[in-house]
Scaffold this motif. Sequence first.
Motif, PDB file in Angstrom:
ATOM      1  N   THR A 251      -1.184 -62.578  41.524  1.00  0.00           N
ATOM      2  CA  THR A 251      -2.480 -62.182  40.973  1.00  0.00           C
ATOM      3  C   THR A 251      -2.547 -62.322  39.455  1.00  0.00           C
ATOM      4  N   ARG A 252      -1.399 -62.566  38.826  1.00  0.00           N
ATOM      5  CA  ARG A 252      -1.409 -62.697  37.363  1.00  0.00           C
ATOM      6  C   ARG A 252      -0.232 -63.544  36.897  1.00  0.00           C
ATOM      7  N   ILE A 253      -0.541 -64.520  36.041  1.00  0.00           N
ATOM      8  CA  ILE A 253       0.480 -65.322  35.371  1.00  0.00           C
ATOM      9  C   ILE A 253       0.201 -65.218  33.878  1.00  0.00           C
ATOM     10  N   PRO A 254       0.949 -64.401  33.159  1.00  0.00           N
ATOM     11  CA  PRO A 254       0.632 -64.118  31.753  1.00  0.00           C
ATOM     12  C   PRO A 254       0.549 -65.357  30.864  1.00  0.00           C
ATOM     13  N   SER A 255       1.328 -66.388  31.161  1.00  0.00           N
ATOM     14  CA  SER A 255       1.365 -67.556  30.276  1.00  0.00           C
ATOM     15  C   SER A 255       0.187 -68.506  30.490  1.00  0.00           C
ATOM     16  N   MET A 256      -0.587 -68.296  31.550  1.00  0.00           N
ATOM     17  CA  MET A 256      -1.719 -69.175  31.824  1.00  0.00           C
ATOM     18  C   MET A 256      -2.961 -68.724  31.057  1.00  0.00           C
ATOM     19  N   PRO A 257      -3.788 -69.652  30.605  1.00  0.00           N
ATOM     20  CA  PRO A 257      -5.079 -69.280  30.013  1.00  0.00           C
ATOM     21  C   PRO A 257      -5.914 -68.480  31.005  1.00  0.00           C
ATOM     22  N   LYS A 258      -6.648 -67.511  30.527  1.00  0.00           N
ATOM     23  CA  LYS A 258      -7.378 -66.601  31.396  1.00  0.00           C
ATOM     24  C   LYS A 258      -8.455 -67.288  32.223  1.00  0.00           C
ATOM     25  N   ASN A 259      -8.946 -68.427  31.779  1.00  0.00           N
ATOM     26  CA  ASN A 259     -10.010 -69.105  32.526  1.00  0.00           C
ATOM     27  C   ASN A 259      -9.480 -70.107  33.555  1.00  0.00           C
ATOM     28  N   ARG A 260      -8.183 -70.125  33.739  1.00  0.00           N
ATOM     29  CA  ARG A 260      -7.583 -71.078  34.680  1.00  0.00           C
ATOM     30  C   ARG A 260      -7.196 -70.357  35.978  1.00  0.00           C
TER      31      ARG A 260
END
Length: 327
Positions: free
Chosen positions: A84-93
């Motif tokens: 549900t969350r990948i901190p290193s990814m941009p939030k809009n991806r």
Amino acid sequence: MLIEDPVLLKQWHPVCLSVDLTDSPKAVEVLGVKIAVFRTAYGVHALKDLCIHRGVPLSLGKVVDDGIVCAYHGWTYDRCGKCTRIPSMPKNRAIPAKARTNSYFCTEEFGFIWVCIKQPQDEKPMIGGGKLNSPDFTKVHMGPYKLNAAGPRVIENFLDVSHLMFVHEGLLGDSEFPEISDYQVHQKNGVLVSDEIEVYQPDPDGRGHGVQSQYTYKVYNPLCAAFTKKISNTNEFFQLFLIVLPVNEQQSTAFMVMERNYALEEGDQVFVEFQDLLIEQDRAIVENQKPELLPLDLQAELHLNCDRMSIAYRKLLKETGITFGTA
């Protein structure tokens, strides 16, 4: 690696005591599968102990907002295994659909956390007849005991009445009185049940009193057995359940629950320490038996009348189609 047993994959297995699952994830293993169990506001859950990103065990992480967070890069998984969350990814991806790990059935009953790998055969775990909440008995949890032996070997040792006089001499038996009276084994509603077997015991529960005991053994499923013990000329009643977690072909974890209606003033520790001693005596046997896997061919070993419970157990395993821990 998953052990493909058609019977045990659909059964509930205890993986730890409820009190041992705190705020942090816990690593366990069931039938060769590494699993992380954890608590949230929704209950208890079980995921494959592996982050899909770089293969770090999720059990090394922490529980945050009802999800489990990987210790390596902070990837967060919900209780169903979806990332549900990948901190290193941009939030809009969008998070990739394949970013998930396997989930397993998990529940909490009788003071244990239970896991089932595939669709459970039974809706809830059972221990014996499922009446462990009776107010008539004092209940004590014992273990877990980790043993380097396959589950069927551990269960059969538990069912072996004629070893009491030698492996547990001075406690559960006396080698001067080794004879076992003839008994039969019956099947009642799918449960194997022995006749009562009389045994003299110098110190059967750690309190230092010699007694004449009557044992009745039961097998509820391939990895759950029990015996009841009545003390002659008294109303004292003792019941011990053994539930074995099949960690893998070489390792098992034994959990025990004792019920009794006597010595209510005694602390639980007296009985726990006594069982700890008995397990260490049994360990020397079950960890050195050959072959390691329990032979289901009754011609492979010599049997006596006193082995009728073991014979019935081996026949049960063969009839149910279990392949784990057998040869």
